[in-house]
Design a protein around this motif. Structure first.
Motif, PDB file in Angstrom:
ATOM      1  N   GLU C  48       0.477   4.194  -9.668  1.00  0.00           N
ATOM      2  CA  GLU C  48       1.151   2.932  -9.345  1.00  0.00           C
ATOM      3  C   GLU C  48       0.187   1.996  -8.625  1.00  0.00           C
ATOM      4  OE1 GLU C  48       4.498   4.184  -7.059  1.00  0.00           O
ATOM      5  OE2 GLU C  48       5.722   4.687  -8.820  1.00  0.00           O
ATOM      6  N   ASN C  53       1.049  -1.787  -8.617  1.00  0.00           N
ATOM      7  CA  ASN C  53       2.505  -1.755  -8.441  1.00  0.00           C
ATOM      8  C   ASN C  53       3.281  -2.535  -9.491  1.00  0.00           C
ATOM      9  OD1 ASN C  53       2.664  -0.033  -6.217  1.00  0.00           O
ATOM     10  ND2 ASN C  53       1.978  -1.678  -4.879  1.00  0.00           N
ATOM     11  N   LYS C  56       6.257   1.290 -12.028  1.00  0.00           N
ATOM     12  CA  LYS C  56       6.791   2.304 -11.113  1.00  0.00           C
ATOM     13  C   LYS C  56       7.107   3.544 -11.928  1.00  0.00           C
ATOM     14  CE  LYS C  56       7.682   0.322  -6.962  1.00  0.00           C
ATOM     15  NZ  LYS C  56       6.364   0.782  -6.578  1.00  0.00           N
TER      16      LYS C  56
END
Lengths: 284, 294, 419
Positions: C48, C53, C56
């Motif tokens: 991640e 990010n 997920k």
């Protein structure tokens, strides 16, 4: 002469009685021994778990094994899931089974007897016979891996309906008649008269149904797909897989932990069970 | 409003939740099993109708004979054992113990019923181990040879029977115990005045008065033994070979390990018919031995 | 700018913003038997981070209740999830299942994604080619291998010393092996201990069969081959160790050979590198490993490898491909496979294997060069189950080896024909 043979008879009877009592104690010990073994072995070091002589009494005290269980698997979740499902199922029995029982016992409606027999025949339609289509149905409804699915599958209890109906049929008509004359409706009669007077049968069926559900392994095996939703029996097998290699003591620690709720259930339930069985009974 | 009509409405309303669930989750699936057994079903692609071919496979399945043999064997062995042992324990506890001793014995024999089956089965599997298990160790102590509990087609039955009796005897025990308690004491007193021996009292009073309970227990035991799954699953995985494989295990294996849902349904249907037949037989026979008088 | 235009512009910005900021969520499915949930979660966190990010990952653990029918149950669960609309995106699959997955068209071929985005795989050549090969079927790449295991003999060195025997060399023969087994079968403190625990499982037996030039299936995986003389010789050997030499205990469905070795009940077992997880957890250090006795030259060692194929139905194939590739990367291998299987990247093997707390650990790395994949055809669960049934009957002394292996091979051939 007569007195002597009577004495002899009494002695014989007492010896026989003593014999049987000893026998009963032995059998009782045999039934208890496995639990003792499980407990004592769960406290042994992993490498000693299979050592002979086997542990009947605890000689080691490796409490770490118990912590190991919680480390390896979400044991608490297993327990919570089992508890959630079993409690809701038990409540379901109290409400739905007693409702149906009241109707079968006291309300005349067309098709009543046939429907009752059909429902009762449900006892013969076992787990495995319905498992595959139930599974396919739930899969299509996206309800696999959902603990509420487990609840749904346990909400119909033909035996419970039967037992409660038995008891309700034995309640005198006069109560109902009096209530009807006062203008009460069916629901009032059901909830204020019939239910309170059938508490024994309701208790028995609820306790037994709760226990059966608590121990259900087959349905969670089929319907639960992920760790977080597992119930205790399924969780125990996950524990064996996760920890089994090399640590039987931890597996047995898990076994002991899974028995704790059963002890609690027994203490609370057995009073209802026995009272209920003796009054709500099996009078055909 | 017409009373009959309002009664009908009320009647159906009260049974509605149970009836709906029953139709959707029990009757429906029963029909489903029927339909599935006549088709070739696939979860991810299309299914088709195949008529009786699943049933032809059933009859020509070489394993079916052994599997049904095992299942019926369990029924004929476990049911009488449960009845006899349960009765003996109930009579002993009822007649020989009082007060807190009685409570203790009741707990001892009934508690295993509550214990999580999966857990204790795992533990018993360890106890039954041929080379390193607890039970064979005790047998070794008295000088006998180790018994291949889970490795011999013969001993496997004994192992499953022992486990079953330990785990589930509480069920018949508790029903018999309560049944015994509800036999009016006056009957015994009258018999003793007439000079009846304990044996006569047992066979002329206890057994007949218990027969309704016994009928109920037997019917339930047969249904339970016919679909036995947990015990062989955990202790033996059906082995060695197929010696302890029951119909219940085979249905699970076929449908949920080989994804052959149709064949599994055919087997499940056959099991249902067997249970239906045996239960109906029980009901017919009950007139002969069950005593409903007062 | 009038109010209306402003609203439209605002709406446009918001939707663009949402589209940009909305992270993609992937599901990674892992079976319970390998209890590595926490480690997997750690690895995906790193992924991640790498993806800033934008992706997920949810790790789900699929319960596999029955160890005897592990892969069969696991695939059934996965199939259910797929049929129920809850398909995971990336799943852990070992060699036993990839053929079934590919045959049922459940796995996504990754060739195009790899061409478009080769960096994701981070040095494809580092993956030992023999070990990667099972995941490339018919020219289609279905995954990148992460870990592998083989079958060697584990020896309890304390029991070895007690019997006064030297640690065996790599070319020890079947006769040597039998001698060792006999010498280490004795009574200790009134308890019987045994020389060897029979590998009553598909993978373990395949290891021994390969060593003797045989196999559970024919080379083209179309027929059962347990009734060849070489195969029967091995099964007969095992059976006789139990009932004639009495150097092996009777195996059960629930027997755990690793436990028996650690507790000194059995001196030798046949396993890969997986027991080391238990050895370390139980502080068991008196162990050494050696190849299965040399029966036919050149030596062949069985292997099974695992990867993380992408489910065809995934809604995010690009991200899933990147996850699948990341999971076979060096970070993932170093973090996840340190002790109980073998990393498939040559570079990582060099780093990780020396930490194995057992004598002669070198053979793990060496064997990659002459390893042969375990035979896992489509329909593997049923084949393995037939194997289990007949071998358990033989080891329980219920059937003769010859008759049992003949029936087993016939049944297996039938199942393979039906796939």
């Amino acid at each position: 002469m007569a007195t002597k043979s009577l004495e002899a008879k009494m002695l014989g009877k007492n010896v026989g009685r003593l014999f049987l009592q000893v026998f009963l104690i032995l059998v009782g010990l045999l039934y208890f021994a496995p639990f003792l073994w499980m407990f004592s072995t769960s406290l042994r070091l992993a490498k000693d778990s299979f050592s002979l002589p086997p542990a009947l009494f605890p000689t080691a005290f490796e409490i770490g094994n118990y912590f190991e269980v919680f480390n390896k698997v979400p044991f608490f979740s297993f327990f919570l899931n089992s508890f959630k499902v079993a409690v809701v199922v038990a409540l379901g029995n109290v409400i739905f089974s007693s409702m149906a029982a009241y109707s079968f016992a006291r309300i005349r409606f067309p098709g009543r007897n046939i429907l009752f027999l059909v429902l009762l025949s449900g006892l013969m339609i076992t787990n495995q016979v319905t498992a595959i289509p139930q599974f396919i149905l739930m899969a299509k409804l996206h309800m696999i891996d959902n603990t509420w699915t487990l609840v749904l599958l346990w909400l119909v209890n033909p035996l419970g309906i039967f037992l409660i109906r038995q008891q309700m049929m034995a309640i005198s008509d006069s109560y109902e008649e009096a209530a009807l004359m006062d203008g009460a409706n069916r629901w009032w009669i059901y909830s204020r008269i019939m239910v309170p007077m059938s508490v024994p049968a309701i208790s028995v069926s609820t306790v037994l149904w709760f226990v059966a559900n608590w121990n259900d392994f087959f349905r969670p095996l089929l319907f639960i797909n992920t760790w977080e939703n597992m119930t205790l029996p399924l969780g125990m097998t996950a524990l064996t897989g996760a920890v089994g290699s090399g640590n039987y003591s931890a597996v047995l620690a898990g076994v002991m932990l899974s028995l704790l709720p059963c002890v609690v259930i027994y203490i609370f339930g057995q009073r209802y069970l026995l009272e209920g069985l003796s009054t709500g009974g099996l009078k055909q | 409003m017409n009373k009959k009509f309002s009664d009908a409405i009320a009647g159906y309303l009260f049974i509605l939740p149970v009836l709906l669930l029953f139709i959707v989750l029990t009757l429906g699936p029963l029909v489903g099993t029927l339909l599935l057994s006549f088709s070739k079903f696939s979860l991810l692609s299309s299914s088709r109708w195949v008529g009786l071919s699943n049933f032809f496979n059933l009859f020509s399945d070489a394993r079916m004979g052994v599997i049904y043999g095992n299942t019926l064997f369990f029924v004929f062995i476990l049911v009488p054992l449960h009845v006899i042992v349960g009765l003996v324990l109930a009579v002993s506890v009822e007649g020989l113990t009082k007060g807190s001793a009685k409570y203790l014995f009741r707990t001892t024999f009934f508690f295993p019923v509550l214990a999580t089956t999966a857990s204790v089965a795992i533990a018993w599997g360890m106890m039954f181990d041929t080379s390193f298990g607890l039970i064979n160790w005790f047998i070794g102590l008295i000088g006998a040879k180790a018994i291949p509990w889970l490795n011999s087609p013969v001993w496997v039955y004994v192992a499953v029977a022992i486990f079953s009796l330990w785990k589930f005897i509480g069920n018949s025990f508790i029903y018999f115990l309560v049944g015994l308690q509800s036999i009016p004491v006056e009957l015994y007193e009258a018999a003793m005045l007439d000079g009846a021996s304990p044996r006569q009292r047992f066979f002329r009073i206890t057994l007949p008065m218990l027969s309704p309970t016994m009928f109920f227990v037997v019917v339930n035991l047969i249904i339970g033994a016919a679909q036995i799954f947990d015990e062989p699953y955990f202790l033996t995985a059906g082995g060695p070979g197929d010696s302890s494989r029951t119909v219940g295990l085979y249905i699970y294996e076929t449908a949920f390990q080989y994804h052959n849902y149709s064949y599994g349904s055919a087997v499940a249907l056959s099991l249902f018919l067997v249970i239906l037949l045996v239960t109906l037989l029980q009901f017919k026979l009950q007139k002969k031995w069950v005593f409903y008088g007062n | 700018m009038n109010k209306r235009t402003l609203m439209i512009l605002l709406g446009f910005l918001v939707s663009v913003g949402l589209a940009v900021a909305e992270p993609v969520t992937l599901t990674l499915a892992y079976p319970t038997g390998d209890s590595k949930v926490e480690i997997m979660k750690q690895i995906v966190k790193e992924f991640e981070k790498q993806e800033k990010n934008q992706v997920k990952v949810n790790v789900i653990v699929v319960p596999v209740a029955n160890p005897a029918a592990y892969w069969g149950s696991y695939f059934d669960k996965l199939q259910t999830m797929i049929a129920g609309g809850d398909a995971p995106d990336v799943v852990r699959v070992a060699i036993e299942g990839i053929q079934t997955f590919a045959a049922r068209d459940l796995a996504l071929p990754l060739n195009q994604y790899q061409k478009d985005d080769p960096q994701a795989v981070l040095n494809y050549a580092d993956l030992a080619p023999k070990l990667q090969a099972p995941f490339e079927i018919g020219g289609k790449v279905y995954g990148y291998v992460w870990d592998w295991n083989n079958v060697v003999i584990h020896i309890n060195t304390d029991m070895l010393k007690a019997a006064g025997l030297p640690f065996p060399g790599p070319n020890w023969t079947l006769e040597d092996f039998t001698k060792y087994a006999k010498a280490m079968t004795k009574t200790v403190n009134g308890q019987q201990v045994y020389g060897f625990a029979i590998p009553n499982y598909y993978f373990g037996t395949e290891g021994w069969l390969y060593a003797n030039g045989a196999g559970i299936l024919s080379d083209d995986m179309k027929k059962g081959a347990l009734d060849t003389p070489e195969a029967k010789k091995i099964i007969q050997l095992f059976r006789d160790m139990i009932y004639v030499d009495k150097t092996a205990p009777v195996p059960n469905a629930t027997t755990d050979a690793v436990n028996l070795l650690m507790t000194g009940k059995v001196a030798m077992i046949a396993a890969g590198r997986w027991p080391f997880g238990s050895y370390v957890a139980n502080k068991f250090t008196s162990v050494g490993v050696q190849y299965i006795p040399l029966m036919k030259s050149p030596r062949t060692v069985v292997f099974g490898s695992g990867a993380f194929p992408v489910i065809k139905l995934t809604k995010h194939p690009k991200e899933a491909y990147r996850l699948s590739a990341f999971l076979s990367g060096a970070y993932s291998q170093k973090t996840g496979i340190s002790i109980d299987s073998i990393p498939t990247r040559t570079s990582v093997m060099k780093e990780v294997l020396p930490t194995t707390p057992g004598k002669n650990w070198e053979i793990y790395g060496e064997s990659a060069a002459f390893a042969k994949a375990v035979q896992s055809p489509p329909g593997y669960p049923e084949v393995a189950s037939i194997f289990d049934r007949y071998t358990s009957s033989v080891y329980s002394n219920q059937l003769e080896v010859g008759a049992a292996m003949k029936s087993a091979s016939e049944e297996i051939t039938k199942v393979l024909a039906n796939q």
